[in-house]
Design a protein around this motif. Structure first.
Motif, PDB file in Angstrom:
ATOM      1  N   UNK A 169       0.825  -1.215   0.000  1.00 41.56           N
ATOM      2  CA  UNK A 169       0.000   0.000   0.000  1.00 41.56           C
ATOM      3  C   UNK A 169       0.859   1.265   0.000  1.00 41.56           C
ATOM      4  N   UNK A 170       1.970   1.219   0.749  1.00 42.79           N
ATOM      5  CA  UNK A 170       2.865   2.379   0.857  1.00 42.79           C
ATOM      6  C   UNK A 170       4.308   1.938   0.593  1.00 42.79           C
ATOM      7  N   UNK A 171       4.663   1.613  -0.641  1.00 40.78           N
ATOM      8  CA  UNK A 171       6.002   1.079  -0.929  1.00 40.78           C
ATOM      9  C   UNK A 171       7.137   2.032  -0.564  1.00 40.78           C
ATOM     10  N   UNK A 172       6.848   3.328  -0.534  1.00 39.81           N
ATOM     11  CA  UNK A 172       7.886   4.304  -0.233  1.00 39.81           C
ATOM     12  C   UNK A 172       8.378   4.220   1.217  1.00 39.81           C
ATOM     13  N   UNK A 173       7.611   3.568   2.087  1.00 40.97           N
ATOM     14  CA  UNK A 173       7.995   3.471   3.497  1.00 40.97           C
ATOM     15  C   UNK A 173       8.879   2.258   3.807  1.00 40.97           C
ATOM     16  N   UNK A 174       8.886   1.251   2.944  1.00 43.19           N
ATOM     17  CA  UNK A 174       9.748   0.087   3.171  1.00 43.19           C
ATOM     18  C   UNK A 174       9.351  -0.790   4.338  1.00 43.19           C
ATOM     19  N   UNK A 175       8.039  -0.891   4.596  1.00 49.24           N
ATOM     20  CA  UNK A 175       7.593  -1.657   5.761  1.00 49.24           C
ATOM     21  C   UNK A 175       7.972  -3.135   5.706  1.00 49.24           C
ATOM     22  N   UNK A 176       8.104  -3.701   4.515  1.00 47.99           N
ATOM     23  CA  UNK A 176       8.471  -5.113   4.403  1.00 47.99           C
ATOM     24  C   UNK A 176       9.855  -5.375   4.977  1.00 47.99           C
TER      25      UNK A 176
END
Length: 213
Positions: A169-176
């Motif tokens: 949903x928010x790839x710019x945050x790098x949550x993975x």
């Protein structure tokens, strides 16, 4: 309630008799997402090899054990508290609430509840278990009590999957990669993109970013 520190093998054997539930949490430290808890009742007649504190296992091993726990355990229940509840209650009380919800979700009343750490919520509160039940805290129990180890694995895999979904949903945050923990990359994303609805607004780095907006 007792708090067990430096628990002996004999005490482990005594505590793990019967239909007991192991409880653990994942996600107290991150800046985003739910705090997730799990309650697991293992089948003593169908043991699972390799259970340990989820932090000491590889992702591949955790995923394998996750499936095996669901296959072999007598009962598994997930509890959680949302970022809004965390902000309203604080992270400690929200974690206790999530543990109560995990126990409330079990199909049958356990004989005993063993919780990782040094605190145990009131399992008779909020309609969790009528009349309460014997419950104890076990410091470092996720590496010592099989049921708590299983709960730590379930909670860890569930929350990691939720962070991977948030990453889509928010790839710019790098949550993975950082799973919502307060890393340099997360701070940089906060500074660049601002606070998300899923962030915990009461946590200092998020609050400071909100104040700066």
């Amino acid at each position: 309630m007792a708090i067990f520190k430096d628990i002996t093998p004999e005490q482990v054997s005594t505590l793990c008799v019967g239909y007991y539930a192991g409880v653990d949490e994942v996600g107290r430290g991150p800046l985003v997402g739910d705090v997730v808890t799990a309650a697991v009742v293992l089948d003593p007649n169908n043991p699972i090899e390799g259970l340990n504190d989820s932090k000491k296992l590889s992702e591949k091993k955790r995923l394998k054990l996750f499936d095996e726990i669901y296959e072999k355990a007598l009962d598994v229940s997930i509890g959680r508290a949302t970022p809004t509840e965390i902000d309203e209650l604080n992270i400690l009380h929200a974690t206790m609430l999530a543990m109560q919800r995990a126990i409330a979700g079990l199909r049958a009343r356990p004989d005993r509840i063993l919780v990782d750490g040094n605190r145990v919520p009131d399992f008779s509160a909020k309609g969790c278990i009528e009349g309460g039940v014997e419950s104890h805290a076990v410091i470092k129990g996720d590496g010592l009590i099989a049921g708590i180890s299983a709960a730590s694995i379930i909670a860890k895999v569930v929350r990691d999957k939720e962070m991977e979904a948030l990453d889509v949903k928010y790839p710019e945050f790098g949550f993975a990669k950082h799973k919502g923990y307060p890393t340099k990359a997360h701070f940089e994303a906060l500074a660049q993109y601002g606070v998300l609805a899923e962030h915990r607004k009461s946590f200092r780095p998020v609050k400071e970013r909100l104040d700066a907006q």
